[in-house]
Write an enzyme that holds these catalytic residues in place. Structure first.
Site, PDB file in Angstrom:
ATOM      1  CB  CYS A   1       6.792 -14.087  -6.120  1.00 35.91           C
ATOM      2  SG  CYS A   1       6.506 -15.501  -5.111  1.00 35.91           S
TER       3      CYS A   1
HETATM    4  N1  SAJ Z   1       6.989  -4.360  -1.501  1.00 34.46           N
HETATM    5  C1  SAJ Z   1       7.188  -2.987  -1.511  1.00 34.46           C
HETATM    6  N2  SAJ Z   1       6.103  -2.165  -1.595  1.00 34.46           N
HETATM    7  C2  SAJ Z   1       4.823  -2.671  -1.673  1.00 34.46           C
HETATM    8  C3  SAJ Z   1       4.645  -4.071  -1.669  1.00 34.46           C
HETATM    9  C4  SAJ Z   1       5.737  -4.897  -1.576  1.00 34.46           C
HETATM   10  O1  SAJ Z   1       8.317  -2.518  -1.443  1.00 34.46           O
HETATM   11  O2  SAJ Z   1       3.879  -1.870  -1.726  1.00 34.46           O
HETATM   12  C5  SAJ Z   1       8.154  -5.242  -1.430  1.00 34.46           C
HETATM   13  C6  SAJ Z   1       8.116  -6.121  -0.204  1.00 34.46           C
HETATM   14  O3  SAJ Z   1       8.755  -5.485   0.881  1.00 34.46           O
HETATM   15  C7  SAJ Z   1       8.893  -7.351  -0.677  1.00 34.46           C
HETATM   16  C8  SAJ Z   1       8.563  -7.429  -2.158  1.00 34.46           C
HETATM   17  O4  SAJ Z   1       8.109  -6.127  -2.534  1.00 34.46           O
HETATM   18  O5  SAJ Z   1      10.274  -7.152  -0.520  1.00 34.46           O
HETATM   19  C9  SAJ Z   1       7.484  -8.457  -2.490  1.00 34.46           C
HETATM   20  O6  SAJ Z   1       6.420  -8.183  -1.639  1.00 34.46           O
HETATM   21  P1  SAJ Z   1       4.934  -8.863  -1.852  1.00 34.46           P
HETATM   22  O7  SAJ Z   1       4.024  -8.163  -0.932  1.00 34.46           O
HETATM   23  O8  SAJ Z   1       4.590  -8.882  -3.273  1.00 34.46           O
HETATM   24  O9  SAJ Z   1       5.126 -10.293  -1.224  1.00 34.46           O
HETATM   25  P2  SAJ Z   1       5.584 -11.650  -1.874  1.00 34.46           P
HETATM   26  O10 SAJ Z   1       6.847 -11.618  -2.632  1.00 34.46           O
HETATM   27  O11 SAJ Z   1       5.492 -12.649  -0.772  1.00 34.46           O
HETATM   28  O12 SAJ Z   1       4.480 -11.851  -2.943  1.00 34.46           O
HETATM   29  C10 SAJ Z   1       3.467 -12.773  -2.706  1.00 34.46           C
HETATM   30  C11 SAJ Z   1       3.134 -13.149  -4.081  1.00 34.46           C
HETATM   31  N3  SAJ Z   1       2.679 -14.477  -4.074  1.00 34.46           N
HETATM   32  C12 SAJ Z   1       3.076 -15.260  -5.108  1.00 34.46           C
HETATM   33  O13 SAJ Z   1       3.687 -14.846  -6.054  1.00 34.46           O
HETATM   34  C13 SAJ Z   1       2.687 -16.628  -5.056  1.00 34.46           C
HETATM   35  C14 SAJ Z   1       2.122 -12.258  -4.731  1.00 34.46           C
HETATM   36  O14 SAJ Z   1       1.408 -12.937  -5.752  1.00 34.46           O
HETATM   37  C15 SAJ Z   1       1.131 -11.750  -3.789  1.00 34.46           C
HETATM   38  O15 SAJ Z   1       0.300 -10.809  -4.461  1.00 34.46           O
HETATM   39  C16 SAJ Z   1       1.860 -11.074  -2.686  1.00 34.46           C
HETATM   40  O16 SAJ Z   1       2.467 -12.151  -1.975  1.00 34.46           O
HETATM   41  C17 SAJ Z   1       0.946 -10.269  -1.795  1.00 34.46           C
HETATM   42  O17 SAJ Z   1      -0.183  -9.976  -2.213  1.00 34.46           O
HETATM   43  O18 SAJ Z   1       1.408  -9.869  -0.720  1.00 34.46           O
END
Ligand code: SAJ
Length: 440
Positions: free
Chosen positions: A279
């Site tokens: 995503c």
């Molecule tokens: N990450 C960081 N620092 C942060 C947050 C995330 O490095 O502060 C990294 C994570 O380790 C990962 C990537 O970014 O590698 C994405 O992390 P994410 O927390 O955004 O998780 P995802 O990819 O599973 O995103 C999902 C998304 N869901 C959809 O797109 C349907 C997003 O909309 C959500 O907001 C997110 O989960 C969430 O809130 O955790």
């Protein structure tokens, strides 16, 4: 006031009386939880899936999505509320069809709608003329109106009269213990008001969360991209800040926690080894592509992507610095990598920064092992590897333990006791005191 057609009234009645048959195209991390939620609300659900491994797993009653409740999965199969098939002819019996297929990018980083096109083409070919079609896959604004609608129009579906189309972005956060499909607020935007109303009625019938309607599918498509681009850009900001803080010998984690004491106007993001998943690194590319179609540049988003993509090399450069303990090396160092999944407590490693870091470590001819209790085998640079169990021997014989994904089910106490050197890129919540410890 929109004209209430007979087809509209019939579909609305089927929604209200739970007699509609629901088709869900794509049974991945979005489609399967959604299918379960719908079946759990006593609708008959037909899952359409091309991946025979997924179909075999369902046939063997094996639930392959971590976030799906296994009991709910088995009950919906047992009670015949959920069946799965690769026979798309069965779309003809579905009153409501929800598309939950991947929307990746191609080698040039442009949107690849191949799976969406296959789904809508199958719908145009097999679906009954009186149906509601909802696209949930994240995509660029205009997809529903300019790509899906013309295909159904060409197949003589009467849009807004007997066939209804809407966009409703999936909001799945894999591994989130609090927010699931049933309790995450929904956005719906239909091609006509009838379309919006029907989609809203359906989601209100199967979800416990609020359902908000917007004026068009484009607004719904764009808001989803805003949600995830917002994350991508803010992650890039703290990744860039972490490089400065390291140079200034300032603890970036303490800085972020201090900023988070502000009760308004701030949201904490954390640095890491890069941005993984299907995503956050991908969705902003859909926005940049659409902007280019109308000659708009989005340098902020492109720059954020470059910064996030710089993190794996930055991590390896710092790892090398920690390895240079002044000894002349007879043999290449052995690095034990903790965490393959792209974020903690999940089993998905798509786009994981760990893969980029392993590529860089390979270029240095270092030896490495990957520990990830949630993943057994993984493919990387055209080969298949096994993750290894976390053992005292592995840790004590490693030149450095590199924590890239800090799953909760890792024995950090044992690592601290037996490791020579730890480089923690996730500010793991464990008081490492024994080993030589470095933090991003
Ligand atoms: N990450 C960081 N620092 C942060 C947050 C995330 O490095 O502060 C990294 C994570 O380790 C990962 C990537 O970014 O590698 C994405 O992390 P994410 O927390 O955004 O998780 P995802 O990819 O599973 O995103 C999902 C998304 N869901 C959809 O797109 C349907 C997003 O909309 C959500 O907001 C997110 O989960 C969430 O809130 O955790």
């Amino acid at each position: 006031m929109h004209s209430l057609t007979e087809a509209y009234e019939l579909l609305l009645k089927k929604i209200k009386w739970n007699t509609a048959t629901i088709g869900v195209i794509g049974l991945g991390y979005v489609g399967l939880p959604l299918a379960m939620q719908i079946a759990n609300n006593k609708f008959k659900v037909i899952g359409f899936e091309k991946d025979l491994n997924k179909l075999k797993a369902i046939e063997n009653k094996v639930c392959y999505i971590q976030d799906v409740n296994a009991e709910q999965f088995l009950t919906s199969i047992h009670n015949k509320y959920f069946v799965a098939t690769d026979d798309f002819h069965l779309l003809q019996v579905a009153d409501i069809i929800i598309i939950c297929v991947p929307t990746p990018t191609d080698k040039s980083g442009n949107p690849d709608l191949i799976y969406v096109l296959q789904a809508i083409t199958a719908i145009a070919e097999h679906a009954s003329e009186n149906c509601l079609v909802i696209l949930e896959s994240t995509t660029y604004p205009g997809t529903t109106q300019e790509v899906l609608l013309p295909i159904l129009d060409k197949a003589n579906f009467k849009i807004g009269v007997s066939c209804f189309i809407a966009f409703s972005p999936e909001r799945i956060d894999p591994g989130n213990p609090q927010y699931k499909t049933f309790n995450t607020p929904r956005i719906v935007g239909g091609v006509t008001q009838n379309c919006t109303e029907l989609a809203k009625s359906f989601y209100k019938q199967v979800l416990e969360s609020e359902v908000y309607s917007v004026s068009s599918p484009a607004v719904a498509e764009m808001e989803k991209l805003l949600e995830n681009t917002f994350r991508n850009v803010n992650i890039a900001l703290v990744n860039e800040l972490t490089m400065l803080c390291h140079k200034l010998n300032i603890n970036v984690w303490e800085v972020i926690d201090a900023a988070a004491t502000k009760p308004y106007g701030y949201m904490a993001f954390y640095p890491g080894p890069g941005v993984g998943g299907h995503c956050i690194p991908i969705d902003p590319k859909y926005l940049v592509w659409k902007a280019k179609q109308v000659s708009i540049d989005m340098p902020l988003i492109q720059c954020a992507d470059e910064i996030n993509n710089r993190m794996p090399k930055y991590i390896v450069d710092r790892l090398n610095h920690y390895l240079e303990d002044g000894q002349q090396r007879i043999k290449p160092p052995h690095i034990t990598v903790i965490g393959l999944a792209y974020k903690k407590n999940i089993d998905d490693y798509r786009e994981s920064p760990t893969l980029s870091i392993l590529t860089d470590i390979n270029k240095l001819h270092y030896h490495w092992s990957v520990v990830d209790p949630n993943i057994c085998t993984f493919s990387f640079s055209h080969q298949t590897y096994n993750t290894v169990p976390l053992t005292e021997l592995l840790i004590s014989s490693s030149d450095c333990v590199l924590i890239l994904t800090n799953h909760d089910n890792i024995d950090y106490q044992m690592i601290d006791k037996h490791a020579k050197c730890i480089f923690d890129t996730r500010n793991t919540d464990y008081p490492f005191t024994n080993a030589r410890y470095y933090r991003l």
